[in-house]
Scaffold this active site. Structure first.
Site, mmCIF file in Angstrom:
data_model
loop_
_atom_site.group_PDB
_atom_site.id
_atom_site.type_symbol
_atom_site.label_atom_id
_atom_site.label_comp_id
_atom_site.label_asym_id
_atom_site.label_seq_id
_atom_site.Cartn_x
_atom_site.Cartn_y
_atom_site.Cartn_z
ATOM 1 N N SER A 1 5.304 3.068 3.059
ATOM 2 C CA SER A 1 5.386 3.391 4.482
ATOM 3 C C SER A 1 5.744 4.836 4.785
ATOM 4 O O SER A 1 5.666 5.251 5.941
ATOM 5 C CB SER A 1 6.379 2.456 5.175
ATOM 6 O OG SER A 1 5.851 1.159 5.283
ATOM 7 N N LYS B 1 3.106 6.675 6.608
ATOM 8 C CA LYS B 1 2.911 6.529 8.048
ATOM 9 C C LYS B 1 3.182 7.838 8.792
ATOM 10 O O LYS B 1 2.639 8.060 9.869
ATOM 11 C CB LYS B 1 3.812 5.413 8.580
ATOM 12 C CG LYS B 1 3.444 4.040 8.029
ATOM 13 C CD LYS B 1 4.463 2.975 8.407
ATOM 14 C CE LYS B 1 4.103 1.629 7.781
ATOM 15 N NZ LYS B 1 5.127 0.595 8.069
ATOM 16 N N TYR C 1 -5.187 1.057 5.988
ATOM 17 C CA TYR C 1 -3.730 0.910 5.917
ATOM 18 C C TYR C 1 -3.261 0.631 4.489
ATOM 19 O O TYR C 1 -2.328 1.271 3.996
ATOM 20 C CB TYR C 1 -3.285 -0.214 6.856
ATOM 21 C CG TYR C 1 -1.812 -0.498 6.785
ATOM 22 C CD1 TYR C 1 -0.883 0.427 7.268
ATOM 23 C CD2 TYR C 1 -1.329 -1.681 6.232
ATOM 24 C CE1 TYR C 1 0.471 0.179 7.198
ATOM 25 C CE2 TYR C 1 0.029 -1.936 6.155
ATOM 26 C CZ TYR C 1 0.920 -1.007 6.645
ATOM 27 O OH TYR C 1 2.269 -1.242 6.557
ATOM 28 N N TYR D 1 13.267 1.151 10.034
ATOM 29 C CA TYR D 1 13.125 -0.193 10.586
ATOM 30 C C TYR D 1 14.420 -0.633 11.265
ATOM 31 O O TYR D 1 15.015 0.136 12.018
ATOM 32 C CB TYR D 1 12.673 -1.180 9.499
ATOM 33 C CG TYR D 1 11.495 -0.673 8.716
ATOM 34 C CD1 TYR D 1 10.285 -0.414 9.358
ATOM 35 C CD2 TYR D 1 11.572 -0.430 7.354
ATOM 36 C CE1 TYR D 1 9.190 0.062 8.655
ATOM 37 C CE2 TYR D 1 10.481 0.043 6.648
ATOM 38 C CZ TYR D 1 9.290 0.294 7.305
ATOM 39 O OH TYR D 1 8.225 0.771 6.609
ATOM 40 N N VAL E 1 8.862 0.827 1.033
ATOM 41 C CA VAL E 1 9.369 -0.212 0.133
ATOM 42 C C VAL E 1 9.088 0.100 -1.333
ATOM 43 O O VAL E 1 9.536 -0.641 -2.212
ATOM 44 C CB VAL E 1 8.828 -1.606 0.509
ATOM 45 C CG1 VAL E 1 9.300 -2.009 1.894
ATOM 46 C CG2 VAL E 1 7.311 -1.664 0.397
#
Length: 310
Positions: A65, A68, A192, A244, A262
Site C-alpha cells: 500500500s 498508493k 491495483y 488506516y 502490509v
C-alpha cells in the site's frame, strides 16, 4: 545542531536486532507469509543528497500500500481536483479493507489510502488505456522519482494478490454498483494488484519520496513532479490516513506523515528535511510494521523531526 544521522541509524538498527516481539507477517497473502520476520532496514535521504542506511536497506520487498502514494500522484496529474468527487479525504477509522462504510456513504471511499479508495485511484489511472499501459505508467513513474530503473514488479506477489483478493473484488463491485467505477472491475483490480506488487529496497523507497520532501520538486531534474499545494495535500493525507485505523496513534507517537504497507514497509516524509523508508515484515494489530513504527518513533525523538515542531 548538526545531527549525526548515521549514528542514529546504527543505534536504531542495533535496537531492532534485539527485539523479541517482531509482529506477525501478512500470511493471508501467501507470497508475503514466507518472508523472514528477522529482517529490518532503514534509509534516510536528506535535501543535500546524503543517504544514510542501516540493516537490510538494500533488500527489495513488496511495498504494497505504500504504492498508493505514487498512484495518487499520477491520478491527480490526470484529473486534478475532480478526483475528490469520487474519493474523500477523511480518516476512515476502519480496517483498510472494510466494506461497512461504502454502503452508508454510497460507494464513495473515505480516502485514497484505504483499499476501496486506492481501487478508485487505479480506475482513474487507467484513463482511456489498457490495464497493462496503466501498470507500465505507475512502474515508470516510481522508477523516475527513485532515479532507479531496477525497481520491478514481483509477478509472484501480483498473482498471489489476485488469487486471494476476494474482499478487494467485493469492494470494487460494490463501488461499481454505485457508479463509482468507470472501467471493468477486472481491469482496475489488475492495475491495483500489480502496483501493490512493486518491489523496492528501503534506499530506493526513500529516494522515491524525495519529491514530497522537496515541495513537489524532483531533485534529480530540478523540475516539478507536482505543485507545492498538491505535495502538501498528499502529505496531509499521509499523516491523517496513511496508517488506516492506526493513523491517529502514529501521528500522536511519531508526528511525521507516513504511508505503510502490509509488506512491512513505511515511507515517511519530513517536509524540507528528510525522506525516510523503514522495513520490517512483522505487523502490529493494525496491519502496520511493528518494528518500523517503533523505529520511526525513535528517529523522531532523536532528531526532533516532527511536523508540529517549529
Amino acid at each position: 545542531m548538526t545531527l549525526d544521522l548515521q549514528s542514529i541509524v546504527d543505534g536504531i538498527v542495533s535496537e531492532a536486532a534485539t527485539a523479541q516481539d517482531r509482529g506477525k507477517v501478512a500470511d493471508y497473502i501467501p507470497s508475503l507469509g514466507c518472508i523472514d520476520p528477522a529482517q529490518f532496514g532503514i534509509a534516510i535521504v536528506t535535501p543535500d543528497g546524503s543517504v544514510h542506511t542501516g540493516g537490510d536497506a538494500a533488500v527489495p520487498f513488496s511495498i504494497q500500500s505504500v504504492s498508493k502514494v505514487f498512484a495518487l500522484t499520477l491520478a491527480l496529474g490526470k484529473v486534478g481536483g475532480d478526483l475528490w468527487q469520487r474519493v474523500g479525504v477523511e480518516p476512515s477509522g476502519s480496517a483498510f479493507n472494510s466494506v461497512v462504510q461504502l454502503e452508508a456513504e454510497k460507494g464513495i471511499p473515505r480516502n485514497p489510502f484505504i483499499n476501496a479508495g486506492a481501487i478508485v485511484v487505479s480506475d482513474v489511472v487507467l484513463g482511456s488505456g489498457e490495464s497493462r499501459d496503466a501498470i507500465g505508467d505507475i512502474l515508470r513513474f516510481v522508477r523516475f522519482v527513485s532515479g532507479d530503473g531496477s525497481v520491478f514488479i514481483d509477478s509472484a506477489v501480483a498473482n498471489s494478490e489476485a488469487d486471494t483478493g476476494f474482499r478487494n473484488v467485493a469492494l470494487a463491485n460494490y463501488m461499481r454498483a454505485f457508479g463509482n467505477m468507470a472501467h471493468r472491475v477486472d481491469d482496475a483490480l489488475k492495475v491495483y494488484f500489480h502496483q501493490c506488487a512493486i518491489a523496492m529496497s528501503c534506499r530506493q523507497l526513500a529516494m522515491a519520496g524525495r519529491y514530497l520532501m522537496m515541495d513537489g520538486i524532483n531533485p534529480d531534474t530540478g523540475r516539478a513532479v507536482v505543485t507545492p499545494v498538491r505535495a502538501r495535500r498528499i502529505l496531509s493525507l499521509m499523516l491523517t490516513c496513511g496508517h488506516y485505523d492506526g493513523s491517529g496513534e502514529f501521528a500522536f507517537r511519531v508526528g511525521i506523515p507516513g504511508k505503510s504497507g502490509v509488506g512491512g514497509g513505511i515511507l515517511a516524509v519530513v517536509p524540507g528535511k528528510a525522506s525516510i523508508a523503514v522495513w520490517s515484515p512483522g505487523l502490529n494489530a493494525r496491519g502496520n510494521s511493528k518494528l518500523g513504527s517503533e523505529a520511526l518513533e525513535r528517529l523522531a525523538a532523536a532528531t526532533n523531526w516532527n511536523v508540529f515542531t517549529a
